[in-house]
Motif scaffolding. Structure first.
Motif, short mmCIF file in Angstrom:
data_model
loop_
_atom_site.label_atom_id
_atom_site.label_comp_id
_atom_site.label_asym_id
_atom_site.label_seq_id
_atom_site.Cartn_x
_atom_site.Cartn_y
_atom_site.Cartn_z
N ARG A 3 21.25 55.90 -3.87
CA ARG A 3 21.46 54.45 -4.19
C ARG A 3 21.39 54.08 -5.66
N ALA A 4 20.27 54.37 -6.31
CA ALA A 4 20.17 54.06 -7.60
C ALA A 4 21.09 54.53 -8.54
N ARG A 5 21.48 55.87 -8.12
CA ARG A 5 22.47 56.42 -9.04
C ARG A 5 23.88 55.72 -8.84
N ASP A 6 24.31 55.61 -7.73
CA ASP A 6 25.52 54.68 -7.33
C ASP A 6 25.53 53.48 -8.13
N HIS A 7 24.40 52.75 -8.11
CA HIS A 7 24.41 51.45 -9.04
C HIS A 7 24.44 51.73 -10.55
N VAL A 14 31.71 49.22 -15.35
CA VAL A 14 32.12 47.88 -15.56
C VAL A 14 31.63 47.65 -17.05
N ALA A 15 30.71 48.02 -17.52
CA ALA A 15 30.32 47.87 -18.82
C ALA A 15 31.22 48.45 -19.61
N VAL A 16 31.53 49.70 -19.44
CA VAL A 16 32.35 50.48 -20.43
C VAL A 16 33.88 49.80 -20.41
N LEU A 17 34.24 49.44 -19.30
CA LEU A 17 35.69 48.88 -19.15
C LEU A 17 35.41 47.51 -19.95
N ALA A 18 34.34 46.60 -20.04
CA ALA A 18 34.44 45.73 -20.83
C ALA A 18 34.15 45.73 -22.18
N LEU A 19 33.46 46.76 -22.60
CA LEU A 19 33.54 47.31 -24.07
C LEU A 19 34.74 47.58 -24.72
N GLY A 122 27.87 44.46 -15.32
CA GLY A 122 27.34 45.89 -15.49
C GLY A 122 25.97 45.90 -15.23
N ALA A 123 25.18 45.13 -16.28
CA ALA A 123 23.69 45.24 -16.08
C ALA A 123 23.34 44.51 -14.85
N LEU A 124 23.75 43.59 -14.30
CA LEU A 124 23.22 43.17 -13.08
C LEU A 124 23.59 44.06 -11.81
#
Length: 130
Positions: A3-7, A14-19, A122-124
């Protein structure tokens, strides 16, 4: 653990897409209004490279994650769509009005502002595993 890995996988995606979108916005703003004769070719090349990065990131996400974490779709959608709309809102007037390029520090600031919603999302998502 899964679960943590999937998160983490979905949050980083999401963060890479935003960057990527923020960087592309910076490239467009930095080169479009210049008098450089190869600006159009440079923009097409940059957009192709960024598109390849986007596709690679999404393919990596699909292969690296076992499942889509619960309650992450809305956060990812809001962050990604907000980043995309900000990028369109900034770059469309540059294309349509053929405005001159802003100062480099303005270009960098705009790129950071464009990427911010996706980075927060992404951080959330990553933090949601805790």
């Amino acid at each position: 653990m899964s679960r943590a890995r999937d998160h983490r996988v979905h949050g980083w995606t999401v963060a890479v897409l935003a960057l990527t979108v923020g960087a592309l916005t910076g490239v467009v703003l930095g080169t479009w209004g210049t008098t450089w004769q190869w600006r159009g070719a440079a923009n097409i090349g940059a957009q192709g490279a960024f598109l390849a990065l986007l596709v690679t990131t999404v393919v990596w996400r699909d292969r690296a994650s076992r499942a889509r974490p619960r309650r992450t779709s809305r956060t990812a959608m809001v962050g990604t769509v907000t980043t995309g709309l900000l990028a369109l809102g900034v770059t469309t007037p540059v294309y349509l009005a053929d405005l001159p390029s802003p100062a480099p520090w303005v270009t960098m600031a705009v790129a950071v502002v464009v990427a911010a919603p996706g980075l927060v999302a992404g951080a959330l998502i990553v933090r949601g595993a805790r």
